[in-house]
Design a protein around this motif. Structure first.
Motif, PDB file in Angstrom:
ATOM      1  N   LEU A 143      60.286 -39.528  71.383  1.00 48.76           N
ATOM      2  CA  LEU A 143      59.602 -38.447  72.094  1.00 48.76           C
ATOM      3  C   LEU A 143      58.697 -39.103  73.119  1.00 48.76           C
ATOM      4  O   LEU A 143      57.947 -40.021  72.777  1.00 48.76           O
ATOM      5  N   HIS A 144      58.776 -38.668  74.370  1.00 47.06           N
ATOM      6  CA  HIS A 144      57.904 -39.327  75.338  1.00 47.06           C
ATOM      7  C   HIS A 144      57.373 -38.391  76.414  1.00 47.06           C
ATOM      8  O   HIS A 144      57.968 -37.356  76.728  1.00 47.06           O
ATOM      9  N   LEU A 145      56.213 -38.769  76.928  1.00 48.74           N
ATOM     10  CA  LEU A 145      55.559 -38.071  78.021  1.00 48.74           C
ATOM     11  C   LEU A 145      55.700 -38.897  79.297  1.00 48.74           C
ATOM     12  O   LEU A 145      55.782 -40.121  79.243  1.00 48.74           O
ATOM     13  N   SER A 146      55.693 -38.211  80.445  1.00 45.44           N
ATOM     14  CA  SER A 146      55.864 -38.886  81.730  1.00 45.44           C
ATOM     15  C   SER A 146      54.692 -38.591  82.666  1.00 45.44           C
ATOM     16  O   SER A 146      54.826 -37.837  83.635  1.00 45.44           O
ATOM     17  N   PRO A 147      53.518 -39.165  82.399  1.00 41.33           N
ATOM     18  CA  PRO A 147      52.371 -38.936  83.282  1.00 41.33           C
ATOM     19  C   PRO A 147      52.470 -39.781  84.557  1.00 41.33           C
ATOM     20  O   PRO A 147      52.706 -40.986  84.482  1.00 41.33           O
ATOM     21  N   PRO A 148      52.306 -39.188  85.734  1.00 37.53           N
ATOM     22  CA  PRO A 148      52.374 -39.971  86.971  1.00 37.53           C
ATOM     23  C   PRO A 148      51.083 -40.736  87.226  1.00 37.53           C
ATOM     24  O   PRO A 148      50.006 -40.335  86.777  1.00 37.53           O
ATOM     25  N   THR A 149      51.197 -41.825  87.946  1.00 36.44           N
ATOM     26  CA  THR A 149      50.016 -42.633  88.257  1.00 36.44           C
ATOM     27  C   THR A 149      49.073 -41.906  89.210  1.00 36.44           C
ATOM     28  O   THR A 149      47.911 -42.299  89.342  1.00 36.44           O
ATOM     29  N   SER A 150      49.546 -40.857  89.870  1.00 35.77           N
ATOM     30  CA  SER A 150      48.682 -40.097  90.776  1.00 35.77           C
ATOM     31  C   SER A 150      47.661 -39.257  90.022  1.00 35.77           C
ATOM     32  O   SER A 150      46.636 -38.860  90.591  1.00 35.77           O
ATOM     33  N   ARG A 151      47.934 -38.985  88.715  1.00 36.46           N
ATOM     34  CA  ARG A 151      47.003 -38.169  87.927  1.00 36.46           C
ATOM     35  C   ARG A 151      46.367 -38.928  86.772  1.00 36.46           C
ATOM     36  O   ARG A 151      45.357 -38.482  86.212  1.00 36.46           O
ATOM     37  N   TRP A 152      46.961 -40.054  86.381  1.00 39.93           N
ATOM     38  CA  TRP A 152      46.499 -40.748  85.192  1.00 39.93           C
ATOM     39  C   TRP A 152      46.385 -42.252  85.430  1.00 39.93           C
ATOM     40  O   TRP A 152      47.189 -42.841  86.162  1.00 39.93           O
ATOM     41  N   THR A 153      45.413 -42.861  84.752  1.00 34.93           N
ATOM     42  CA  THR A 153      45.419 -44.307  84.566  1.00 34.93           C
ATOM     43  C   THR A 153      46.006 -44.543  83.181  1.00 34.93           C
ATOM     44  O   THR A 153      45.999 -43.652  82.328  1.00 34.93           O
ATOM     45  N   MET A 154      46.505 -45.740  82.937  1.00 30.68           N
ATOM     46  CA  MET A 154      47.058 -46.024  81.618  1.00 30.68           C
ATOM     47  C   MET A 154      45.971 -45.928  80.549  1.00 30.68           C
ATOM     48  O   MET A 154      46.230 -45.457  79.428  1.00 30.68           O
ATOM     49  N   GLU A 155      44.763 -46.327  80.885  1.00 31.23           N
ATOM     50  CA  GLU A 155      43.672 -46.252  79.913  1.00 31.23           C
ATOM     51  C   GLU A 155      43.403 -44.809  79.499  1.00 31.23           C
ATOM     52  O   GLU A 155      43.266 -44.512  78.298  1.00 31.23           O
ATOM     53  N   ASP A 156      43.352 -43.896  80.465  1.00 31.80           N
ATOM     54  CA  ASP A 156      43.119 -42.485  80.142  1.00 31.80           C
ATOM     55  C   ASP A 156      44.297 -41.894  79.369  1.00 31.80           C
ATOM     56  O   ASP A 156      44.118 -41.089  78.446  1.00 31.80           O
TER      57      ASP A 156
END
Length: 272
Positions: free
Chosen positions: A237-250
């Motif tokens: 199961l995976h999520l696909s957050p873009p770098t335009s909205r998220w940092t990896m830390e967040d």
């Protein structure tokens, strides 16, 4: 410019190389090879291109394509007269998805996860050294990369692939990675086997795997493994957050906990 596919070796075209199984149907093999020759880079093809991509002679390709035309799986583009897939070709894949227990079980959890995270949630399963998209609920927000159901992505550089690999012994993980081409998809792609194994081991410790622009620029991934009630791995199961909205830390702080919880809930209901 689209990269040409490597023509697969075909037992139907190699002299003296015949299948050992007397029940093996070479005509069916040819038909499936033609259907698989079409993809995002090859939406339409000439007869010569089909012959090249499938490893068939032009005459053999012509007979195969004609049969698929009569059956309604392949037709000619009305303007270019090049061959293309017809809607009936969707029936084969759709029938697989409709009856897949992982798709049925995961759907309500995908909806919850997408709503809670605000990002696209996906379920994938292993196919060789790749992960196949089985189910997906997309966010209404902008997404930099479109990865539809039915698409395959490599295990070595995807979060879902690493999450799945985390359920396997290290020896088997290395075998899969060494059998993969491990091309550098972006400047951030890990291609060294030891480095990827370390990522897999970290997933075992924290319960989820990551990928930051290793597969597509502008795209990250967080994934947790899916196992059935007997503890056998079935996918991720995976999520696909873009770098335009998220940092990896967040993403680790806010998305990983809900991802792990959803993956555990799905796993507890899977009974293959």
């Amino acid at each position: 410019m689209a990269t040409r596919k490597q023509a697969p070796s075909s037992p139907t075209e190699q002299e003296g190389d015949k299948p050992a199984d007397p029940l093996f149907n070479q005509s069916l093999e040819k038909g499936l090879a033609v259907l698989r020759a079409f993809d995002a880079s090859h939406r339409t093809l000439t007869l010569g291109e089909l012959a090249e991509l499938t490893g068939m002679t032009k005459g053999s390709a012509q007979r195969t394509v004609h049969t698929l035309q009569v059956l309604g799986y392949v037709g000619k583009h009305p303007r270019t007269r090049r061959f293309q897939l017809l809607p009936r070709a969707m029936e084969i894949g759709a029938n697989y998805l409709v009856g897949h227990p992982l798709v049925q079980v995961s759907h309500p959890y995908l909806a919850q996860l997408t709503h809670a995270s605000g990002e696209t949630a996906n379920v994938t399963e292993p196919v060789g050294q790749d992960m196949l998209y089985l189910a997906q609920l997309t966010t209404s927000k902008h997404i930099p990369v479109f990865t539809p159901v039915g698409m395959r992505i490599p295990m070595y550089c995807s979060s879902c692939g690493r999450a799945y690999l985390s359920t396997l012994p290290d020896e088997q993980v290395r075998q899969i990675l060494e059998a993969s081409q491990r091309a550098a998809r972006t400047q951030y792609t890990l291609t060294d086997v030891d480095a990827i194994v370390e990522q897999v081991r970290q997933c075992r410790q924290v319960g989820y795997a990551t990928n930051c622009e290793e597969l597509f620029l502008g795209d990250m991934g967080l994934a947790a493994p899916l196992v059935d009630r007997q503890g056998q791995p079935v996918g991720a199961l995976h999520l696909s957050p873009p770098t335009s909205r998220w940092t990896m830390e967040d993403a680790r702080k806010k998305l990983a906990p809900m991802l792990i919880e959803s993956a555990r809930a799905i796993s507890s209901t899977i009974a293959f």
